[in-house]
Motif scaffolding. Sequence first.
Motif, PDB file in Angstrom:
ATOM      1  N   ARG A 133       5.855   7.130   0.102  1.00 40.57           N
ATOM      2  CA  ARG A 133       6.388   7.323   1.461  1.00 40.57           C
ATOM      3  C   ARG A 133       6.817   8.775   1.671  1.00 40.57           C
ATOM      4  O   ARG A 133       6.569   9.359   2.728  1.00 40.57           O
ATOM      5  N   MET A 137       5.300  11.230   4.545  1.00 40.35           N
ATOM      6  CA  MET A 137       6.171  11.864   5.536  1.00 40.35           C
ATOM      7  C   MET A 137       6.074  13.393   5.478  1.00 40.35           C
ATOM      8  O   MET A 137       6.287  14.081   6.482  1.00 40.35           O
ATOM      9  N   ASN A 200       4.934   4.664   6.590  1.00 44.88           N
ATOM     10  CA  ASN A 200       5.908   5.153   7.570  1.00 44.88           C
ATOM     11  C   ASN A 200       5.481   4.803   8.990  1.00 44.88           C
ATOM     12  O   ASN A 200       5.575   5.611   9.912  1.00 44.88           O
TER      13      ASN A 200
END
Length: 354
Positions: A133, A137, A200
């Motif tokens: 993640r 991001m 995400n």
Amino acid sequence: MAKILILGTGSMAVSHATAFAAAPNTELVAAVETDPARREAFGKQFGITELFADLESAIAWGGFDAVANVTPDAVHYPTTMRLLAAGKHVFCEKPLATSYPLALEMAETAEAKGVINMVNFTYRNSPALQKARELVMAGAIGDIRYFEASYLQSWLVSKAWGDWRTESRWLWRLSAQHGSKGVLGDVGVHIVDFASFAANSEVANIDSRLKTFHKAEGDKIGDYPLDVNDSAVMTAEFANGALGTISATRFATGHANDLTLRLFGTAGGLDVRTDGKVSSLKICEGPDIDSSSWKDVECPPVPTTYARFAKACNTGVNDEPTFRRAAEVQRILDLCFAQEAARALHAAAPVVTD
């Protein structure tokens, strides 16, 4: 110091109690269990002296701040709502509720009460998932275009955990009247969270198929009708536009308990794997794209959901995954169940001809 009550003392409650007993600034002070023998044994195992036969008695006593709700799925809603009314923090086992409307009500009530509310999506404890993640991001693989997520279990073809044909601790998971919603309700909740958390992005659209296989004569063993889904396959679109598949099954021979996620973006790809104990992460990026080469990514340890809940209780700052997150995942599962129900209704409808 957060004072924790364990609600329910089944096998998963042992994991909760063990984790909270080891958490800083946290004390196990009470437990609730309807079965006298199990209640006494659990108390002795964890040194808990305040033991109650029902939740109301525990609430009347009141010497706790927070609760680990480890009751059966259908009991999560009524017990949690009672605890929220009493102003207690709640760490609930998954799924949060048996339907989206109930889960949403729980989330809204917890938020209105201003109490700490979290759900035990245990695979958030995977260092590889958390690192994936972080990379997404940071833009490490660009914009995600495609993904594949699967949760593979083999206990319908293996005796690694015991024999489901003779043990009620497994049989109930195959029977709707005993509270099961099949593999989708049991582990589908994990893989939907796993995939969308790493990407995400929320699931925006879903098309699904559920399948129940013949497993015993008359599709029944004793008092257990074997009528819930054994395999689930979803075609999903994330809000970020990525298209992919999410699947779960109990017929994956050779896979005891394996979650896999592959994310493919405009600038690279990620491969996440975990069995709940050990996890790994690989990346294909930069010059490696042209040679289709993958490299291991170092993944530092991360706090468990148990530790983060304990910290949240002590600081007053809520952490993830929240009730609202769990409600969103339940919304996706409800859509899958609704699609399968509509398909069955259509198949059963009489053919009308002119």
